[in-house]
Design a protein around this motif. Sequence first.
Motif, mmCIF file in Angstrom:
data_model
loop_
_atom_site.group_PDB
_atom_site.id
_atom_site.type_symbol
_atom_site.label_atom_id
_atom_site.label_comp_id
_atom_site.label_asym_id
_atom_site.label_seq_id
_atom_site.Cartn_x
_atom_site.Cartn_y
_atom_site.Cartn_z
ATOM 1 N N GLN A 25 0.838 -1.206 0.000
ATOM 2 C CA GLN A 25 0.000 0.000 0.000
ATOM 3 C C GLN A 25 0.875 1.260 0.000
ATOM 4 O O GLN A 25 0.604 2.209 -0.737
ATOM 5 C CB GLN A 25 -0.914 -0.021 1.225
ATOM 6 C CG GLN A 25 -1.886 1.127 1.298
ATOM 7 C CD GLN A 25 -2.769 1.040 2.545
ATOM 8 O OE1 GLN A 25 -2.469 0.328 3.503
ATOM 9 N NE2 GLN A 25 -3.854 1.779 2.540
ATOM 10 N N ALA A 26 1.930 1.267 0.811
ATOM 11 C CA ALA A 26 2.826 2.426 0.862
ATOM 12 C C ALA A 26 3.576 2.596 -0.457
ATOM 13 O O ALA A 26 3.689 3.717 -0.979
ATOM 14 C CB ALA A 26 3.811 2.281 2.011
ATOM 15 N N LEU A 27 4.071 1.513 -1.024
ATOM 16 C CA LEU A 27 4.815 1.599 -2.279
ATOM 17 C C LEU A 27 3.923 2.022 -3.446
ATOM 18 O O LEU A 27 4.406 2.646 -4.398
ATOM 19 C CB LEU A 27 5.511 0.272 -2.578
ATOM 20 C CG LEU A 27 6.640 -0.113 -1.621
ATOM 21 C CD1 LEU A 27 7.168 -1.502 -1.951
ATOM 22 C CD2 LEU A 27 7.746 0.930 -1.635
ATOM 23 N N ALA A 28 2.630 1.708 -3.368
ATOM 24 C CA ALA A 28 1.695 2.122 -4.425
ATOM 25 C C ALA A 28 1.580 3.645 -4.498
ATOM 26 O O ALA A 28 1.221 4.199 -5.536
ATOM 27 C CB ALA A 28 0.321 1.491 -4.190
ATOM 28 N N ARG A 29 1.917 4.313 -3.410
ATOM 29 C CA ARG A 29 1.898 5.786 -3.393
ATOM 30 C C ARG A 29 3.160 6.384 -3.992
ATOM 31 O O ARG A 29 3.323 7.593 -4.011
ATOM 32 C CB ARG A 29 1.698 6.288 -1.970
ATOM 33 C CG ARG A 29 0.329 5.912 -1.445
ATOM 34 C CD ARG A 29 0.172 6.301 0.012
ATOM 35 N NE ARG A 29 -1.128 5.890 0.477
ATOM 36 C CZ ARG A 29 -2.016 6.722 0.988
ATOM 37 N NH1 ARG A 29 -1.753 7.991 1.113
ATOM 38 N NH2 ARG A 29 -3.185 6.266 1.383
ATOM 39 N N ARG A 30 4.071 5.528 -4.451
ATOM 40 C CA ARG A 30 5.312 5.927 -5.112
ATOM 41 C C ARG A 30 6.118 6.914 -4.258
ATOM 42 O O ARG A 30 6.279 8.074 -4.613
ATOM 43 C CB ARG A 30 5.007 6.482 -6.497
ATOM 44 C CG ARG A 30 4.263 5.447 -7.358
ATOM 45 C CD ARG A 30 4.205 5.745 -8.814
ATOM 46 N NE ARG A 30 5.535 6.047 -9.323
ATOM 47 C CZ ARG A 30 5.762 6.973 -10.235
ATOM 48 N NH1 ARG A 30 4.773 7.649 -10.753
ATOM 49 N NH2 ARG A 30 6.988 7.213 -10.651
ATOM 50 N N PRO A 31 6.619 6.454 -3.114
ATOM 51 C CA PRO A 31 7.343 7.353 -2.212
ATOM 52 C C PRO A 31 8.554 8.021 -2.856
ATOM 53 O O PRO A 31 8.946 9.112 -2.446
ATOM 54 C CB PRO A 31 7.755 6.442 -1.050
ATOM 55 C CG PRO A 31 7.670 5.061 -1.583
ATOM 56 C CD PRO A 31 6.597 5.078 -2.628
ATOM 57 N N GLU A 32 9.125 7.408 -3.880
ATOM 58 C CA GLU A 32 10.275 8.010 -4.558
ATOM 59 C C GLU A 32 9.913 9.322 -5.248
ATOM 60 O O GLU A 32 10.785 10.139 -5.547
ATOM 61 C CB GLU A 32 10.913 7.025 -5.556
ATOM 62 C CG GLU A 32 10.065 6.685 -6.763
ATOM 63 C CD GLU A 32 9.000 5.614 -6.545
ATOM 64 O OE1 GLU A 32 8.366 5.228 -7.543
ATOM 65 O OE2 GLU A 32 8.791 5.156 -5.399
ATOM 66 N N THR A 33 8.611 9.566 -5.475
ATOM 67 C CA THR A 33 8.167 10.798 -6.137
ATOM 68 C C THR A 33 7.622 11.830 -5.152
ATOM 69 O O THR A 33 7.319 12.953 -5.550
ATOM 70 C CB THR A 33 7.069 10.491 -7.172
ATOM 71 O OG1 THR A 33 5.901 10.027 -6.488
ATOM 72 C CG2 THR A 33 7.527 9.456 -8.189
#
Length: 154
Positions: A25-33
């Motif tokens: 769920q957290a990675l789906a928010r694309r934390p790198e962006t």
Amino acid sequence: MISGRLSDIAAANGIDPRLAAIIRQALARRPETLSPGRHDIDGENIFMNVMTFDTQPSHSKCYEQHRHYLDIQILLSGQERIDFGPSGAASEPGLYHEEEDYQLCQTIMPCQTMHMLPGMFAIFLPGEPHKPGCISEAAQAIHKVVIKVHRRCL
């Protein structure tokens, strides 16, 4: 402490399904962006801190431990070393900061070390001291996300 590669999450290799779902769920928010700072996922239950900073010598940093939150640390870019120990390893822990849920200490026994590369994760349970952001091979800027999960979620 639990560690591995993000590909382990996709394959469900021994990771608690609830934790795997939170990470996905957290990675789906694309934390790198995302901009550095806090990003809520489920209010005070689950949120993530996106950060960019330079690694530092281990001796210049303190260990941290938490009582209520798990730390899921995911390295997005760069390399870092994390020193850590098992629950109860903290020697002479400092004052506990209730509002921010952290306690610092200078030394732990025993101490272990892991070297993080992009795409790796480390999960620290409440009470497990850890010192992230240490120089691995050479000082460098790293970009990472720390997912904070309140233990009531598990």
